[in-house]
Each structure stands twice: as C-alpha cells, then as structure tokens.
Design a protein around this motif. Structure first.
Motif, PDB file in Angstrom:
ATOM      1  N   ALA A  39      54.128  43.531  38.778  1.00  0.00           N
ATOM      2  CA  ALA A  39      53.682  45.340  38.736  1.00  0.00           C
ATOM      3  C   ALA A  39      52.053  45.133  38.564  1.00  0.00           C
ATOM      4  O   ALA A  39      51.515  45.739  39.126  1.00  0.00           O
ATOM      5  CB  ALA A  39      54.444  45.887  37.598  1.00  0.00           C
ATOM      6  N   VAL A  40      51.760  44.298  37.649  1.00  0.00           N
ATOM      7  CA  VAL A  40      50.239  44.409  37.252  1.00  0.00           C
ATOM      8  C   VAL A  40      49.503  44.054  38.366  1.00  0.00           C
ATOM      9  O   VAL A  40      48.384  44.470  38.454  1.00  0.00           O
ATOM     10  CB  VAL A  40      49.857  43.281  36.006  1.00  0.00           C
ATOM     11  N   MET A  41      49.906  42.754  38.993  1.00  0.00           N
ATOM     12  CA  MET A  41      49.264  42.227  40.429  1.00  0.00           C
ATOM     13  C   MET A  41      49.335  43.294  41.269  1.00  0.00           C
ATOM     14  O   MET A  41      48.051  43.594  42.031  1.00  0.00           O
ATOM     15  CB  MET A  41      49.912  40.972  40.797  1.00  0.00           C
ATOM     16  N   ALA A  42      50.280  44.216  41.650  1.00  0.00           N
ATOM     17  CA  ALA A  42      50.504  45.095  42.551  1.00  0.00           C
ATOM     18  C   ALA A  42      49.181  46.298  42.329  1.00  0.00           C
ATOM     19  O   ALA A  42      48.522  46.929  43.217  1.00  0.00           O
ATOM     20  CB  ALA A  42      51.684  45.589  42.623  1.00  0.00           C
ATOM     21  N   GLU A  43      48.998  46.604  40.941  1.00  0.00           N
ATOM     22  CA  GLU A  43      48.009  47.474  40.538  1.00  0.00           C
ATOM     23  C   GLU A  43      46.389  46.883  40.852  1.00  0.00           C
ATOM     24  O   GLU A  43      45.734  47.718  41.318  1.00  0.00           O
ATOM     25  CB  GLU A  43      48.260  48.039  38.970  1.00  0.00           C
ATOM     26  N   LEU A  44      46.472  45.676  40.524  1.00  0.00           N
ATOM     27  CA  LEU A  44      45.016  45.264  40.625  1.00  0.00           C
ATOM     28  C   LEU A  44      44.773  45.040  42.116  1.00  0.00           C
ATOM     29  O   LEU A  44      43.643  45.238  42.601  1.00  0.00           O
ATOM     30  CB  LEU A  44      44.990  43.550  39.907  1.00  0.00           C
ATOM     31  N   GLU A  45      45.673  44.760  42.683  1.00  0.00           N
ATOM     32  CA  GLU A  45      45.518  44.503  44.250  1.00  0.00           C
ATOM     33  C   GLU A  45      45.557  45.826  44.994  1.00  0.00           C
ATOM     34  O   GLU A  45      45.039  45.782  46.227  1.00  0.00           O
ATOM     35  CB  GLU A  45      46.395  43.562  44.807  1.00  0.00           C
ATOM     36  N   GLY A  46      46.055  46.941  44.496  1.00  0.00           N
ATOM     37  CA  GLY A  46      45.916  48.179  45.340  1.00  0.00           C
ATOM     38  C   GLY A  46      47.226  48.459  46.091  1.00  0.00           C
ATOM     39  O   GLY A  46      47.255  49.249  46.807  1.00  0.00           O
ATOM     40  N   THR A  47      48.256  47.573  45.961  1.00  0.00           N
ATOM     41  CA  THR A  47      49.245  47.485  46.884  1.00  0.00           C
ATOM     42  C   THR A  47      50.255  48.530  46.287  1.00  0.00           C
ATOM     43  O   THR A  47      51.144  49.088  46.760  1.00  0.00           O
ATOM     44  CB  THR A  47      50.030  46.171  46.967  1.00  0.00           C
TER      45      THR A  47
END
Length: 103
Positions: A39-47
């Motif tokens: 979930a954090v990665m998705a926010e960081l990547e903009g997905t």
C-alpha cells in the motif's frame, strides 16, 4: 519486500526527501506485513491515487480525499504542514520540498 530506500536519506519535517516515506513508515517498514508495504509502495509510485498534485501534476494519494479520516493519511505523520492556496493535497515529493520554506 525490499525497502524503497534510495540511500539519499534526509529527514525534513517528518518525511524522507530521498524515498518519500514518513519517518513512521521507515521505522515500521521491517515489521509491516506485505499488504501494508504494498500500500505504501502504491502511494509512492502513484499507482494508488486520488488526484493529481497541484505542484507537479503527478498522481498522488490523500486518505481524506478517499473518504478516510486524517489519521489514516500519510501527511498526518508530518511535524508541520505548510499552509498554501493549493486546491488539493500535494504529493510527497512536492510537500517535502515545501516543508520549512514558508514562514
């Protein structure tokens, strides 16, 4: 899951300028379950996004815009939010650049 650390660590207002994670996210990373890390990665990547950042136009996520309480938003972990006239929340990168620049 590997850490998104970019080895350009510099904390500014509770946010790492290098990777964009909050200090809380960095501290808890190794104990987070994979779902939370993703979930954090998705926010960081903009997905995972709710709107475009008024500063750069890139996709960004705001829990409040998604109908969640402010306590669920990454920005609630920052020491101080800069005031401004933006029509929507800024992305982590733009916000980290703005922290400390306003009187």
């Amino acid at each position: 899951m590997p850490s998104p650390c970019s080895s350009r660590c510099q904390a500014k207002g509770g946010l790492c300028v290098g990777c964009g994670r909050t200090l809380t996210e960095i501290t808890r990373w190794s104990s987070m379950d994979e779902r939370s890390q993703l979930a954090v990665m998705a926010e960081l990547e903009g997905t995972k996004s709710t709107h475009s950042c008024p500063g750069c136009g890139n996709p960004t996520y705001c829990a409040v815009s998604a109908g969640e309480p402010i306590s669920h938003c990454w920005c609630s972990q920052l020491t101080a939010l800069p005031l401004g006239e933006a029509s929507a929340c800024w992305c982590r990168h733009c916000l980290s650049n703005r922290i400390g620049q306003e009187p």
